[in-house]
Design an enzyme around this catalytic site. Sequence first.
Site, PDB file in Angstrom:
ATOM      1  N   HIS A  64       0.621  -9.986  -4.256  1.00 29.57           N
ATOM      2  CA  HIS A  64      -0.125 -10.347  -3.036  1.00 29.57           C
ATOM      3  C   HIS A  64      -0.977 -11.600  -3.251  1.00 29.57           C
ATOM      4  O   HIS A  64      -2.072 -11.710  -2.694  1.00 29.57           O
ATOM      5  CB  HIS A  64      -1.013  -9.182  -2.583  1.00 29.57           C
ATOM      6  CG  HIS A  64      -0.257  -8.065  -1.946  1.00 29.57           C
ATOM      7  ND1 HIS A  64       0.170  -8.102  -0.642  1.00 29.57           N
ATOM      8  CD2 HIS A  64       0.160  -6.872  -2.448  1.00 29.57           C
ATOM      9  CE1 HIS A  64       0.812  -6.976  -0.357  1.00 29.57           C
ATOM     10  NE2 HIS A  64       0.835  -6.216  -1.443  1.00 29.57           N
TER      11      HIS A  64
ATOM     12  N   ASP B  52      -1.494  -3.765  -6.329  1.00 28.47           N
ATOM     13  CA  ASP B  52      -0.422  -3.024  -5.658  1.00 28.47           C
ATOM     14  C   ASP B  52       0.793  -3.901  -5.402  1.00 28.47           C
ATOM     15  O   ASP B  52       0.727  -5.119  -5.365  1.00 28.47           O
ATOM     16  CB  ASP B  52      -0.932  -2.447  -4.331  1.00 28.47           C
ATOM     17  CG  ASP B  52      -1.481  -3.516  -3.404  1.00 28.47           C
ATOM     18  OD1 ASP B  52      -2.232  -4.399  -3.878  1.00 28.47           O
ATOM     19  OD2 ASP B  52      -1.175  -3.480  -2.193  1.00 28.47           O
ATOM     20  N   GLU B  53       1.901  -3.240  -5.215  1.00 32.48           N
ATOM     21  CA  GLU B  53       3.136  -3.794  -4.663  1.00 32.48           C
ATOM     22  C   GLU B  53       3.612  -5.078  -5.348  1.00 32.48           C
ATOM     23  O   GLU B  53       3.876  -6.090  -4.699  1.00 32.48           O
ATOM     24  CB  GLU B  53       2.982  -4.029  -3.163  1.00 32.48           C
ATOM     25  CG  GLU B  53       2.831  -2.755  -2.357  1.00 32.48           C
ATOM     26  CD  GLU B  53       2.759  -2.980  -0.855  1.00 32.48           C
ATOM     27  OE1 GLU B  53       3.245  -2.121  -0.092  1.00 32.48           O
ATOM     28  OE2 GLU B  53       2.219  -4.027  -0.439  1.00 32.48           O
ATOM     29  N   VAL B  54       3.717  -5.044  -6.653  1.00 34.36           N
ATOM     30  CA  VAL B  54       4.360  -6.155  -7.363  1.00 34.36           C
ATOM     31  C   VAL B  54       5.863  -5.934  -7.297  1.00 34.36           C
ATOM     32  O   VAL B  54       6.361  -4.873  -7.695  1.00 34.36           O
ATOM     33  CB  VAL B  54       3.877  -6.240  -8.816  1.00 34.36           C
ATOM     34  CG1 VAL B  54       4.609  -7.367  -9.550  1.00 34.36           C
ATOM     35  CG2 VAL B  54       2.369  -6.442  -8.862  1.00 34.36           C
TER      36      VAL B  54
ATOM     37  N   ASP C 189      -1.006   2.063  -7.466  1.00 37.96           N
ATOM     38  CA  ASP C 189       0.126   1.459  -8.157  1.00 37.96           C
ATOM     39  C   ASP C 189      -0.314   0.337  -9.095  1.00 37.96           C
ATOM     40  O   ASP C 189       0.463  -0.113  -9.928  1.00 37.96           O
ATOM     41  CB  ASP C 189       1.191   0.967  -7.177  1.00 37.96           C
ATOM     42  CG  ASP C 189       0.625   0.399  -5.891  1.00 37.96           C
ATOM     43  OD1 ASP C 189      -0.548   0.628  -5.588  1.00 37.96           O
ATOM     44  OD2 ASP C 189       1.383  -0.259  -5.145  1.00 37.96           O
TER      45      ASP C 189
END
Length: 1658
Positions: free
Chosen positions: A1265, A1349-1351, A1396
Amino acid sequence: MKLRYEVVDNFVDPKTFKAKITLTNTGPDILPGNILNWSLYFSHSSLIEPDSINPNGTALRRTGLWIYHVNGYLNKIVPTASFPGIPSNNSLEIPFRASGVSVARTDVMPNWYLVAPNTKPRTIDSTSGDMLDFVGAFDTERKYKRQPSDRYSPYTVNDRFNLWQYSGESGVKQIIPTPFTENLDISRRMRLDKETWLVVTAKDELLSEGKFLADKLQTVSVKKNQTSNSRYIMLDLDASLADPESYTMVSNYDRQTITIKGSDNAGVFYGIQTVLSLASLDGTVPHGEVTDHPRFEYRGMHIDVARNFRTVEDIKKLLEVMAMYKMNKFHIHLCDDEGWRLEVPDLPELTEMASRRCHDEAGEDCLMPQLGSPPGIGGNHGSGYYTVNQYQDILQYAKDRHIQVIPEFDMPGHSHASIKAMELRYKKYKDYNLAAAEEYLLSDPEDTSEYLTQQNFNDDAINPCLDSSYKFVELIVSHIKDIHSPIQPLKIYHFGGDEVADGAWMKSPACRGRAPSTSQLKEEFVLKLAEIVGKAGLELAGWEDGYGKHEGSTVVPMDINQLPVTKAYAYFWDNVWEWGKGNRAYDSANANYKVILSHATNMYFDHPYEPDPDDRGYYWATRAIDTKRTFSYIAENVYDNIETGLMGNKITKSEICSKFSCTELQPGKEQNIIGMQGQIWTEVTRTLENFEYMIFPRMLALAERAWHKASWESISDVTRRNQARDADWQAFSNALGSRELARLDELGIMYAIRPPGARLVKSTNELEALAEFPGLPIWYSVDKGATWSQHKTGVVLRSEALCRNPELQIITKSSDNRRQSRIGILNVADGCSSSGVATPEQKLIDSMGVFMKVRYDVVDNFANPDTFDAKITLTNTGPDIPPGNDIAWSLYFTHSSLIEPGRIHPDGAALVGTGLKVFNINGYLNKIVPTDTFPGILHNRKLEIQFRASGFSVARTDVMPNWYLLAPNAKPRIVDSTSGNSLDFVGDFITESQYKRQPTDLYNPYTATDRFQLFTNTGINNTKQIIPTPYSQKLDLRRTLHLRMGDWFVICGNDALMPEAQYLADKLKMTILKITNAPARRFIKLDFDGMTQMPESYTMVSDYDSQTITVQGSDNAAVFYGIQTILSLASLDGTVPDGRVIDQPRFEYRGMHIDVSRNFRTVNDIKKLLEAMAMYKMNKFHIHLTDDEGWRLEVPDLPELTEFASQRCNDQTGKQCMMPQLGSPPTLGDNPANGFYTVRDYQEILKYANDRHIQVIPEFDMPGHSHASIKAMQLRYQRHKNRNMALAKEYLLSDPEDTSEYLTQQNFNDDAINPCLDSSYKFVERIVSHIKDIHSNIQPLKIYHFGGDEVADGAWMKSPACRGRANSTSRLKEEFVLKLAEIVGKAGLELAGWEDGYGKHEGSRVVPMDINQLPVTKAYGYFWDNVWEWGKGNRAYDSANANYKVILSHATNMYFDHPYEPDPEDRGYYWATRAIDTKRTFSYMPDSVYENIDIGLMGNPITKSEICARFPCTDLEIGKEKNIIGMQGQIWTEVTRTVENFEYMIFPRMLALAERAWHKASWENTADVIKRNTEKDNDWEEFANALGSKELARLDELGIMYALRPPGARSTDEQRESRVVTLNAFGRCVSSSDVLRVSYLTLLSHFIIITIGVFLHY
């Protein structure tokens, strides 16, 4: 099992219509055969398969099901051995025929339910409540017309304009009902101020009337000899006034006096009502004189409380309005087949059993359900009764207003309820006292008669051949007479008598040898009943058919001389002219009955206002009855009312009277026509709102006709009569719109508001609009309701908004602006032009920007499991768009899912058949470009671009606004039709494949009726006094301390509390004193409590006797929360109740997360949020400062972060700003895409938060992000590389040689900070140091949130810098986190991250990293990804067991970027659940997260056992519960662009979050799910009541634009008009001073309903 009911065709057969029921199984297989012996019960207003109805059931062909008619409207469907079952995800269609026609949604009843042996009844969810959204649309003539010759169609805006347009001159009636004579000089008016005027009674017998008037005027009433006051209203009796109820009113401007004289007390009372009417507008009465008397002695209103019950307070409100309009008879229908509503102590079964409806086949506890009432007792309008005391309360209230109460006990027909009650009594006593058992029996146990009533009952006729039947009548007559005697002696007993079905009693042994027909036996019953009534000294009343006597094929009235009563009153209702019964009123008047005209064609208020299938109501007498139709009734020549036939066809008096007998009144018999009455039957009227909507304003027209004979009634020429009537109507409707409806508003009457009539004058574009009642405000919107303007004469529509949106919305509002009609739609003309520019490219794209209309449509979500079909339509309304690509224009737009995901390619994907290609730029940004095969778009032609996109799309806000055009040598140009935030270029989501995500999706957009069901309360009237709920409280609301009366002070008991004391003093505008200067009374003392150890805990003691309030807290925050409790208690009226509050928080962490990176929010926006957080004792503000789309905090030595990465515009060089995302415009400027906080701005936020004991937790999301920061540091690299390579690389976050390929959830391919570069960690060190410095002098930083988060998988895998390091993205991310944690730990800070962020991959599992490897004192994990079917719901407990400090942020309940409703029009994403309303947040149970497992992604019920059988459900280890430290709500702002959007999404859900985070409810400990849900619903209702009555008003005072959901509503059908019953999510609107905002619109029937935001209360 989802159930859908559809009318298929009304035209196939004259006697029946075709319909079908579809049962869709979205759960486990429904087994074949009938082993489980289940039954599906439902109410249906017409007989199903009427030609083959059989006690043994009727086969429903090819379904393996049989249908049984149970009784009344109740039916059941049962499976047979041949039932094939319904496998999962399959449907079964049940086609059938039913009697009559069905053209209205409310013909279908709600609450279908299932029963099986050894089970409790279970309502089918899809039919539950009153929303009727399981009923299909009536969208063809065969569905909304009754037969091919039916001339009625639903009204349009133009239809209403034509109906209401009046070209003649008209005034305004000064008084309603119109007086006999009036002579008023409105230029000379006296103001009745309460300080100088008195009410004077000339005679003692007028003291009651004097007090009534004095109370209304807020003055005093005195006797004549007790005052010398010169300004007075004199009340007197005048024997010279011969007519009963007559009066004179003389107002003398010169003497400043008013004199009212009446022939009797009632006459004086009506003179009082005239004064109140004249003074209602501005408190003044004109000089002049009124002489008045009523036209009819009987001016009545009939209310059916048997079908659905109304409370005492509901009845009183109606009586108040009746009195205002000089109505004097209240006819209350107390019993019918479906219920008995009056306590009879000697016969308790009548109320213990027959006042209730539930599933009880034994008939011992209640009647079986009817009219869509649910199978359980309570919480519905099918159950209820009046105790003797309550009935007498109604009597007294009516008597005080000169209204006679006429009770009706319908018999011998319509008596199912009383018959069943007496059969139960028989069963109770028969085994030990047969005489007592038979004493009041109303049915012959051996009667085998077969009949069926109009309402399909087969056992509803009291047997006229049993002595016990008459003993029952004697008891009821005696009982009701006794009840009346001390208050209003009973004069008239109404026995009903209507609709006795032929065939009743014909096989009763008790009737053997008696009269040979049902009609004759009924005559015997009436004669004996009349004898009982006459002996009691009462007069008799009944419906017309109650007195009917059959003579051959005709029905004539019984000989009145045979009835042993002094008077017999007959009510005439059945006047459908084509049925030939319209003569009966005159037949009976000629036979000396006293006739009350109650004709259904004009006075049945259960009929709709308009002929619309979604308008609630029956329509057997006429398709619709509006207020003018009631006003137009001609009482003294009923045949002059012959005008319109059943099918809307014109009919005439001569036509009807040549076909049927039209009896004339004999000379002198006109005196027997004694009055008029309106009727409301309540079969489909279930709430107060519906009830009042159906009655008002029609009852005012009834009052006008019953009191006043208009001159036009005597005109014989129809054309001239109608012209005169229309002029009179206009004056009447002007009075309603300018004055009378405002009087109803003051009483809280929810009268009907119909949409306006409107038309556009094409030559001038002038909007002409009419309200049904002139004077009511009309508002219109040219941008689909985003903004509204009040209509004024001469409004010309020529804006670009109209060019973009040719559909204008228009509404009528109530006189007080609190309520509004449904929306009318008017198509308006297009009128745009473009301006010239220099270059050909600019000219082309400017022209395209104006004239190329973009429309985006979701076509089908069901075509493929992984994609949805959509199309973009380009319509050219301007010059030709040239073919080919000589001018290489591009159309840029942001799209929340990948277009043509299977063909995505750097060189673009061809859009088949268009000559266009589409390219994904990055993130959500795409562009469409023409190729050399582009055919161009000619003038007035269109080009459709069909494509597939990833996932599904079921919400308008999935589509982003501000599409723009670009070409070489041209500036970007927004396409006008896509500009702004209204998204009106997006097509509607009409079909299931558009608004559902897949075929198994159980969610549908809520209808008004769905919301009514959701919002309907449980009967709990309590309201939480404080939110969040304290640990304990004991408050005496009767003893209150008035903080606004006298001088109150704030006493600071400790200097350390001076900031809190100042905060309180500022809020309450008080002075602070030290304890040494404390007064004896009227102070609020703040101090510490040395005994309390619990952080943030306090006590608040308010002492009425000493007039003091004391707050003691364990710390400053605790005292501050005690202050908030005081402010909450005092918010409504400045008072605090006597009592004590002891309070402490449930969790130490009570947070709100705000994403300002996607779309920015100003400092003032944030401060407003912080103020609301403080009000509700929230203490953690988590601010998400960075993401792919923006960086929002000034870092002075890294200016690129804000100079570049805080802005979005079309800059393909990457030097000025980031490219547009999320619908941001292509140019820099004042829009939510752009903005950042300077250091000073951020510190201002910090200080504001710190003053309110809120900890600020900044988040810098990394390594994923991070597109914004990566691009900013790349720009820094470009700026410095040629001069100082070391400086250029110092903070570089990406490897220039990295060729890794990945795509994030948000479609970015370059948003992951490289973990293999030392410069990445130097950047982290700089940010940590900077944010710590900013905090240090205001609120020292404790927690650094890194996001994490969300790599996306694949990141860094082709980065040379990472060669030889960890072999997967996840492991490289773990390295990054460990190094970042080291930096944070060295800075003396604690670490926070999303779940995460700490995730470690072990095979296919993700587990938390070993916390001991993180060199920080504490690590906080925020757990969001709990979609139960994905199997990650265990992560919170895994991490708590691993000693992470866990903040529950679960998306299914606390993601406030999700919609409130599963509606395509409701803003928000829906990946975690389709919708999250405030109650869902309120219902969260943080102490046992698996107890929150209830609903799956597709709306399917799921259970804890089901999920925990599929996935691990880790339990908390002993002692680890202390690691669950709190809760947090999240707002992500991808589709939240304005402060209004922002606040709408957060509020009021945040209040529910605050409630759960501070207070543990007792229901959370209840193990039994059903019991827990019941307790929770009761608690929710108290919470919701508090929001509606107080808390939302507090938000209004802050200017917070919280969500206003459309109301729940159901229409009811009473008296052949339609009312809408509305229920808001947080209570009904009871008070407001200023209308600020409205909800989006919901359609019920043909009504558009909104919730109105008000300044004070709801």
